[in-house]
Design a protein around this motif. Structure first.
Motif, mmCIF file in Angstrom:
data_model
loop_
_atom_site.group_PDB
_atom_site.id
_atom_site.type_symbol
_atom_site.label_atom_id
_atom_site.label_comp_id
_atom_site.label_asym_id
_atom_site.label_seq_id
_atom_site.Cartn_x
_atom_site.Cartn_y
_atom_site.Cartn_z
ATOM 1 N N ASN A 50 1.188 -1.060 -0.137
ATOM 2 C CA ASN A 50 -0.051 0.298 0.082
ATOM 3 C C ASN A 50 1.041 0.867 0.099
ATOM 4 O OD1 ASN A 50 0.579 -0.172 2.820
ATOM 5 N ND2 ASN A 50 -0.811 0.282 3.535
ATOM 6 N N THR A 51 2.136 1.296 -0.056
ATOM 7 C CA THR A 51 3.295 2.286 -0.525
ATOM 8 C C THR A 51 2.822 3.297 -1.649
ATOM 9 O OG1 THR A 51 4.832 1.111 0.673
ATOM 10 C CG2 THR A 51 4.989 3.410 -0.525
ATOM 11 N N LEU A 52 3.010 4.706 -1.596
ATOM 12 C CA LEU A 52 2.843 5.391 -2.462
ATOM 13 C C LEU A 52 4.118 6.085 -2.813
ATOM 14 C CD1 LEU A 52 1.265 7.037 -4.685
ATOM 15 C CD2 LEU A 52 1.030 8.643 -3.135
ATOM 16 N N HIS A 53 4.683 5.227 -4.160
ATOM 17 C CA HIS A 53 6.049 6.109 -4.628
ATOM 18 C C HIS A 53 5.813 7.112 -6.030
ATOM 19 C CE1 HIS A 53 7.500 2.285 -2.438
ATOM 20 N NE2 HIS A 53 6.719 1.504 -3.286
ATOM 21 N N ALA A 54 6.075 7.885 -5.044
ATOM 22 C CA ALA A 54 5.532 9.361 -5.832
ATOM 23 C C ALA A 54 6.700 10.065 -6.442
ATOM 24 C CB ALA A 54 5.162 10.761 -5.099
ATOM 25 N N ILE A 55 6.871 9.475 -7.249
ATOM 26 C CA ILE A 55 8.737 9.669 -8.420
ATOM 27 C C ILE A 55 8.391 10.753 -8.644
ATOM 28 C CG2 ILE A 55 9.587 8.900 -10.506
ATOM 29 C CD1 ILE A 55 9.023 6.456 -8.068
ATOM 30 N N ALA A 56 9.273 11.543 -8.291
ATOM 31 C CA ALA A 56 9.463 12.953 -8.205
ATOM 32 C C ALA A 56 10.073 13.361 -9.818
ATOM 33 C CB ALA A 56 11.401 12.961 -7.667
ATOM 34 N N ILE A 57 8.618 14.134 -10.696
ATOM 35 C CA ILE A 57 9.235 14.858 -11.923
ATOM 36 C C ILE A 57 9.987 15.655 -12.227
ATOM 37 C CG2 ILE A 57 7.488 16.321 -13.101
ATOM 38 C CD1 ILE A 57 4.906 15.675 -11.834
ATOM 39 N N LYS A 58 11.417 16.537 -11.282
ATOM 40 C CA LYS A 58 12.012 17.153 -11.449
ATOM 41 C C LYS A 58 13.108 16.315 -12.357
ATOM 42 C CE LYS A 58 13.844 17.339 -6.601
ATOM 43 N NZ LYS A 58 11.571 16.874 -5.852
ATOM 44 N N ALA A 59 12.618 15.417 -11.847
ATOM 45 C CA ALA A 59 14.393 13.897 -12.239
ATOM 46 C C ALA A 59 13.394 13.942 -13.459
ATOM 47 C CB ALA A 59 14.419 12.608 -11.142
ATOM 48 N N ASN A 60 12.709 14.018 -14.004
ATOM 49 C CA ASN A 60 12.433 13.747 -15.216
ATOM 50 C C ASN A 60 11.007 13.957 -15.439
ATOM 51 O OD1 ASN A 60 11.475 12.741 -17.835
ATOM 52 N ND2 ASN A 60 13.255 10.981 -17.918
ATOM 53 N N PRO A 61 11.009 14.947 -16.536
ATOM 54 C CA PRO A 61 9.545 16.144 -16.512
ATOM 55 C C PRO A 61 9.256 15.988 -17.454
ATOM 56 C CG PRO A 61 11.488 17.513 -16.564
ATOM 57 C CD PRO A 61 11.879 16.615 -16.437
ATOM 58 N N LEU A 62 9.385 14.857 -18.712
ATOM 59 C CA LEU A 62 9.048 14.264 -19.747
ATOM 60 C C LEU A 62 7.808 13.699 -20.257
ATOM 61 C CD1 LEU A 62 12.236 12.949 -21.126
ATOM 62 C CD2 LEU A 62 11.985 15.094 -21.791
ATOM 63 N N THR A 63 6.825 14.151 -20.397
ATOM 64 C CA THR A 63 5.641 13.953 -20.566
ATOM 65 C C THR A 63 5.054 12.377 -20.726
ATOM 66 O OG1 THR A 63 4.539 15.951 -20.467
ATOM 67 C CG2 THR A 63 2.894 14.554 -21.347
ATOM 68 N N SER A 64 5.698 11.410 -21.683
ATOM 69 C CA SER A 64 5.115 10.643 -22.228
ATOM 70 C C SER A 64 6.200 9.464 -21.451
ATOM 71 C CB SER A 64 6.748 10.291 -23.756
ATOM 72 O OG SER A 64 7.730 11.158 -23.299
#
Length: 295
Positions: A50-64
């Motif tokens: 049940n862990t939420l792994h919220a991946i940091a957008i700043k590490a890869n902001p490519l929409t695809s």
């Protein structure tokens, strides 16, 4: 884990033989999606389901790439309001988005509350702003407070955020009782956030930080017991070191998760939600830049 030179060479050959390269291109950013999927799978398998792994957008902001990550069953961590909008535009569910900006405007906070994403406040002043907004706004979000566990700096001073002083979070030692008062005063404050730095942090530093947080949560939840409330959302941030050189030997995700589990086994509550914010660990060594000169 790293992509080998052979894996990169094989992928690059396939790229050259494909129709993706054009004579007016100077370079391409390439990602091995199988490797990326392995990284995500490794994180998911190492932590409770049940862990939420919220991946940091700043590490890869490519929409695809963000859309691919969503399909793999992870969330997104936004360090700015534009990143929050990007996650929503990639169809991330609000409950899988963590909004961490340390410099939120009133409009940013109102927007985040409207969308119902998880919000981590960064200061007492921000808690006051949230409370004032909630007097006339329906609560759709879960909310936490970032604290600085003050367990020391890592190998990279500029990116360490758990020294005696840090530009992020409320210092735990100096404001211990005032932080507890915030949890007593604000019934909507049910989360806690700790992020000790980006890279250069040895495993013992994480271990000490989570031990301090566990102690604080237990002590505060005892005070909250009569009000039938508890701190039950724990955001442990990211920052797990990665291998930049072939002879680097950072801790594995399994070793890291073992220390997290050991620290939180001492929690006096059984029902809590864990959040992680891995970024560089997910993307490092699964991509490269291919540059060339066309004659």
């Amino acid at each position: 884990m790293r992509l080998t030179k052979e894996q990169i060479a094989e992928s690059l050959k396939k790229l050259i033989d494909s129709d993706y390269m054009h004579s007016d291109d100077d370079s391409l950013i390439c990602y091995n999606l199988n490797f990326l999927e392995q990284q995500i799978s490794g994180i998911q398998n190492a932590f409770p389901q049940n862990t939420l792994h919220a991946i940091a957008i700043k590490a890869n902001p490519l929409t695809s790439v963000l859309k691919i990550l969503k399909r793999l069953g992870v969330g997104a961590e936004a360090a700015s309001f534009p990143e929050l909008n990007q996650a929503l535009n990639c169809n991330y569910e609000p409950e899988t988005i963590v909004y961490d900006s340390p410099a939120k405007t009133l409009e940013d906070i109102k927007g985040a509350l409207h969308f119902g994403v998880h919000i981590n406040a960064d200061s007492f002043a921000e808690l006051t702003r949230i409370d004032n907004i909630l007097k006339t706004t329906r609560l759709n979000s879960t909310i936490g407070l970032r604290v600085n566990p003050q367990v020391g700096i890592g190998l990279i001073e500029s990116s360490s955020t758990a020294g005696e002083y840090s530009k992020f979070g409320v210092p735990l030692t100096e404001f211990y009782e005032k932080i507890q008062e915030a949890y007593l005063d604000y019934p909507w404050l049910t989360g806690i956030h700790v992020h000790i730095g980006s890279q250069g942090c040895p495993l013992d530093l994480f271990k000490n930080a989570y031990a301090r947080i566990t102690e604080f949560i237990n002590a505060t939840n005892r005070l909250l017991k009569n009000s039938n409330r508890a701190i039950n959302i724990i955001d442990i941030g990211g920052g797990l070191p990665v291998a930049y050189c072939n002879d680097d030997t950072p801790p594995t995700i399994e070793e890291f998760a073992k220390e997290v589990k050991h620290a939180f086994e001492k929690l006096e509550i059984d029902d809590y939600r864990l959040i992680t914010e891995f970024g560089r660990y997910v993307f490092a060594n699964c991509g490269w830049v291919a540059s060339w000169i066309f004659s």
